[in-house]
Every structure is written in C-alpha cells, then in structure tokens.
Design a protein around this motif. Structure first.
Motif, short mmCIF file in Angstrom:
data_model
loop_
_atom_site.label_atom_id
_atom_site.label_comp_id
_atom_site.label_asym_id
_atom_site.label_seq_id
_atom_site.Cartn_x
_atom_site.Cartn_y
_atom_site.Cartn_z
N TYR A 106 12.92 2.69 13.66
CA TYR A 106 14.18 2.85 12.93
C TYR A 106 14.06 3.95 11.87
N LEU A 107 12.84 4.07 11.32
CA LEU A 107 12.63 5.00 10.21
C LEU A 107 12.30 6.43 10.66
N LEU A 108 11.98 6.58 11.95
CA LEU A 108 11.50 7.89 12.38
C LEU A 108 12.58 8.96 12.23
N GLN A 109 12.17 10.08 11.69
CA GLN A 109 13.07 11.22 11.54
C GLN A 109 12.34 12.45 12.02
N ASP A 110 13.07 13.50 12.27
CA ASP A 110 12.43 14.73 12.70
C ASP A 110 11.87 15.46 11.48
N LYS A 111 10.84 14.88 10.90
CA LYS A 111 10.19 15.44 9.70
C LYS A 111 8.71 15.19 9.85
N LYS A 112 7.88 15.93 9.15
CA LYS A 112 6.44 15.77 9.33
C LYS A 112 5.95 14.47 8.70
N ILE A 113 5.35 13.64 9.55
CA ILE A 113 4.89 12.33 9.08
C ILE A 113 3.40 12.40 8.76
N THR B 252 4.63 -10.28 0.69
CA THR B 252 4.63 -11.74 0.88
C THR B 252 5.96 -12.32 1.37
N LYS B 253 7.07 -11.60 1.24
CA LYS B 253 8.36 -12.17 1.64
C LYS B 253 8.78 -11.74 3.05
N SER B 254 8.03 -10.88 3.69
CA SER B 254 8.40 -10.34 5.03
C SER B 254 9.84 -9.84 5.04
N LEU B 255 10.17 -9.04 4.06
CA LEU B 255 11.49 -8.39 4.02
C LEU B 255 11.34 -6.90 4.34
N ILE B 256 10.25 -6.31 3.84
CA ILE B 256 9.90 -4.95 4.28
C ILE B 256 8.99 -5.12 5.49
N HIS B 257 9.34 -4.50 6.60
CA HIS B 257 8.55 -4.68 7.82
C HIS B 257 7.66 -3.47 8.11
N ALA B 258 8.12 -2.30 7.67
CA ALA B 258 7.36 -1.09 7.98
C ALA B 258 7.74 0.02 7.02
N MET B 259 6.81 0.96 6.85
CA MET B 259 7.07 2.12 5.99
C MET B 259 6.55 3.38 6.68
N VAL B 260 7.29 4.47 6.51
CA VAL B 260 6.81 5.75 7.02
C VAL B 260 6.54 6.66 5.82
N ASN B 261 5.33 7.19 5.78
CA ASN B 261 4.91 8.07 4.68
C ASN B 261 4.96 9.51 5.18
N PHE B 262 5.87 10.30 4.62
CA PHE B 262 6.05 11.68 5.05
C PHE B 262 5.11 12.62 4.28
N ASP C 284 5.82 15.17 2.71
CA ASP C 284 6.41 15.65 1.45
C ASP C 284 6.18 14.66 0.30
N GLY C 285 5.53 13.55 0.57
CA GLY C 285 5.22 12.59 -0.50
C GLY C 285 6.21 11.45 -0.59
N SER C 286 7.25 11.48 0.24
CA SER C 286 8.21 10.37 0.17
C SER C 286 7.85 9.30 1.19
N THR C 287 8.24 8.07 0.86
CA THR C 287 8.02 6.94 1.76
C THR C 287 9.35 6.24 1.98
#
Ligand SMILES: NC(=O)C1=CN([C@@H]2O[C@H](COP(=O)(O)OP(=O)(O)OC[C@H]3O[C@@H](n4cnc5c(N)ncnc54)[C@H](OP(=O)(O)O)[C@@H]3O)[C@@H](O)[C@H]2O)C=CC1
Ligand SMILES: CC(=O)[C@@H](O)[C@H](O)COP(=O)(O)O
Ligand SMILES: [Mn+2]
Length: 355
Positions: free
Chosen positions: A139-146, A218-228, A230-233
């Motif tokens: 869902y988070l994938l974008q055409d940006k350098k990961i 601990t709440k299983s609300l964030i499921h995944a993160m993409v770290n680009f 450029d320093g943004s997540t």
C-alpha cells in the motif's frame, strides 16, 4: 473462487468478504470442523467440497465431497474458478499453491509457509499476499527510491511476561494473543516471534530486498513502514482486521468502506520496542536467515514439529525455539536446486526434530 481452509480464521474472513461483494464460491476445502463447513455450504452453495478425513464424509451436507491432500489438488485442477484463496496452515499449503500457479489461476496467498519454504521456486506473477504487513508495504510503495522496509510485531502473548517464567507457560496462555484472533499455529508463531521471521522472508521474496527489519508496536495499528532514501518514513495504519488485506488480494482494488478508520485521538499513544533475543531466542538468527533464505525450509519444518509438540503438551514453550535453532545449526548448508529438494529437505528436518 476456491477457498482452501474455509473454516479457519482467514477462511471465515474471506467468506465475509465474499458475502459483502457477492462473490461466487465454487469450491470449499476444510479440515475437521464439519459443523462450520455445513453452515458455509448452506450459505454459499459450492459445487465441490473437500475435507481432511474420509470418516467425516457422511457428516457433510453435500453430494460432491472428497477427502485428502490429492483431492485438494484435483479440485483446483478441475475447477473453472479463476481465483484460489489459500488459507491452509503450514507446509500442507505448498502443493496447493504450486497447483494453483500451474493451472494459471490467480492466487491470494495467506499460507505464508509456501513462500517461506519455497519462495525461490514460486512464480509470483499472479500472486497477492494476504498478510497485514505485506499488504501495508504494498500500500505504501511509491515510485521513489526506497532505503529499507520495516514491519511491526505485536510482541505476542508473552511480551510482558517475566522472562524467568517463560519455560513454564501454559498452552492456554500461549494462545492468548494480545491483538489478533487467529488460528492456533500462527498464534504460537507470534508468541515465539517466528511469525515475524517468516514475514521477513516473505517480504524478501515479495519485494526482492533484504533491507528489512521488524520492531514491536504493541497495539498492531501500524502494520508496516517504508523508509525512503530522502529520510522520510511512511506508515500504514489500520485497525487489526484481515478483511482489508483479503479484499485487496481478491479484488485487486477496493474503494468501499471495509474497516472503521483508526481514531488516533482515542488511541492516544503508541509504544515501540526492540525485539530482544532474551525474550525471542529465534531472533538470534534473523540476519543469517535474511542473508540465506534457502534456510526457510529448515526454519519452517523444525518450527512445525516444535509448535505441534508444544500444542500436544510434549515440550515446553521455550523448547519450540530450541528445536528450530538446533535444526538450523545442523542443516545450515542446505542448497535446494528445485522444488523436489524442498520436499526432501523438509522430510529430513522433520525426521531430525522428531528423533
Ligand atoms: N489468521 C490470521 O489473521 C493470519 C493468518 N495467516 C496465515 O494464514 C494461514 C491460515 O491461518 P489461520 O486461518 O489463522 O489458521 P486456522 O488454523 O484458523 O485455519 C486453517 C484452515 O486449514 C484447514 N485445514 C487444516 N488441516 C487441513 C487438512 N489436512 N485438509 C484440509 N484443510 C485443513 C482448517 O480446517 P478445520 O479448522 O476445519 O480443521 C482451517 O480451515 C496460515 O499460514 C497463517 O500463517 C497470515 C496472516 C494473518
Ligand atoms: C494478522 C497478521 O498479519 C498476523 O501475521 C499478525 O501479524 C500476527 O501478529 P504478530 O505481529 O504478533 O506476529
Ligand atoms: Mn502478519
């Protein structure tokens, strides 16, 4: 659509989505829960049903019932359905995954063990994973350098348990997941953190990278993160329900309301923690496994033996990870060249762990 494992946690959620979107169910495959299966047959009216045991056939309210692993493969081959949802649990799910692919069907894959053991030999061109973290990453994938990807873990049933009492925990306590209602096997995998190891391997195959890690939320609300780079997540946030990943895996896209949105004001705060080897001994081999995904078949076979021995009351909770680590130590050099090698290694590892 064909639903393998229809009476399980993912199977029932899949049929909830089928009901919501009025999807046709051509084949239902279940194990021993004939009571739930009969209700599903009455509602969805499949053409064909497969169960685990011959002895249960007479209890199934359907004129076309067969049993056993080969019957599952035959049902996939003979059905005109274009989509297979594989929500069987464990190594048992691998052959049906391969068969669905061989038959050119679209596969919505909850059976993560298929990718863990044989990711190298699985054609992913018609595959969509049903796993909350991988759905989140997609869902988070974008055409940006990961730069890298991070998945989250709940920490499982014993995340706050005194470390020196872990060896004596009961089966009932181990099956008490803090956030998700799932089948027994994955709930134990979550408590040992083996589920997250599986998911790192799953992500490695799906996203073709080893720059992966996991942390506890601990709440299983964030499921995944993409770290680009450029320093943004960016983070994928959704309430803990598998209906969203299932809907996307089956439908491809979805703009209908499926879940209630997360109310961050009500959530108030989130807590993140490191996955520590002292609580989750399996984490000791995380880097080795990510470097050498061929070990997935060893990890899975040994873990399956350990989990079912624990659930049968034959070994303690900590012995599950000991069984897996021993097997990884013994079989650290496996190099499967083809799918037959996967079945042979699986057999050898099970033999070693059973003895
Ligand atoms: N639950 C979840 O939220 C998530 C699960 N997954 C993965 O999805 C898969 C399924 O998990 P889950 O739904 O929790 O597991 P469950 O144990 O709840 O369900 C397993 C299903 O497989 C069926 N089954 C078991 N053995 C056989 C057999 N020999 N022949 C035919 N059917 C059989 C069971 O039938 P019966 O019950 O009738 O015996 C049941 O329908 C696992 O690989 C898990 O790791 C991935 C992400 C999330
Ligand atoms: C719902 C789902 O995707 C599970 O795989 C879940 O992630 C398990 O919980 P843990 O985070 O405790 O392993
Ligand atoms: Mn998951």
């Amino acid at each position: 659509m064909i639903v393998l494992g229809s009476t399980g946690s993912i199977g029932v959620n899949t049929l909830n989505i089928a009901r919501k979107f009025n999807l046709n169910i051509e084949v239902l495959v279940a194990g021993r829960n004939i009571e739930v299966l009969n209700k599903q047959i009455a509602e969805f009216k499949p053409k064909k049903v497969v169960i685990a045991n011959k002895d249960d056939i007479s209890k199934v309210n359907h004129p076309n019932v067969s049993f056993g692993e080969d019957a599952i493969l035959d049902a996939i081959e003979q059905s005109e359905a274009k989509t297979v949802v594989n929500s069987l649990v464990g190594f048992l799910g691998l052959k049906p995954t391969l068969k669905a692919i061989e038959c050119g069907k679209k596969i919505a894959l909850a059976n993560k063990e298929s990718l863990v053991v044989a990711g190298k030999f699985i054609d992913q061109s018609k595959l969509s994973p049903i796993d909350s973290e991988h759905f989140g990453l997609w869902y988070l994938l974008q055409d940006k350098k990961i730069d890298s990807m991070t998945i989250t873990a709940s920490g499982g049933s014993f995340r706050d348990y005194p470390l020196d009492e872990l060896k004596n925990v009961s089966i009932k306590e181990a099956l008490n997941h803090p956030n998700w209602s799932m089948g027994n096997k994955i709930t134990i995998d979550s408590a040992t953190m083996t589920n997250k190891m599986f998911e790192l391997l799953e992500a490695a195959w799906l996203f073709n990278t080893s720059k992966l890690d996991a942390i506890i939320e601990t709440k299983s609300l964030i499921h995944a993160m993409v770290n680009f780079t450029d320093g943004s997540t960016t983070a994928h946030i959704a309430n803990a329900s598998m209906q969203l990943p299932i809907a996307y895996a089956i439908l491809g896209r979805c703009d209908e309301p499926i879940l209630k949105p997360v109310d961050l004001l009500q959530v108030g705060s989130l807590e993140f923690k490191e996955i520590e080897v002292s609580r989750y001994p399996i984490w000791e081999v995380k880097d080795e496994i990510l470097k050498n995904p061929d070990l997935g078949v060893v990890l899975n076979a040994a873990n399956e033996v350990g989990v079912y021995k624990f659930l049968n009351g034959e070994i303690g909770f900590l012995d599950i990870s000991k069984t897996t680590l021993n097997a990884l130590n013994k079989f650290n050099n496996v190099k499967p060249q083809n799918i037959d090698d996967i079945f042979e290694i699986d057999k050898q590892v099970r033999g070693f762990c059973e003895s």
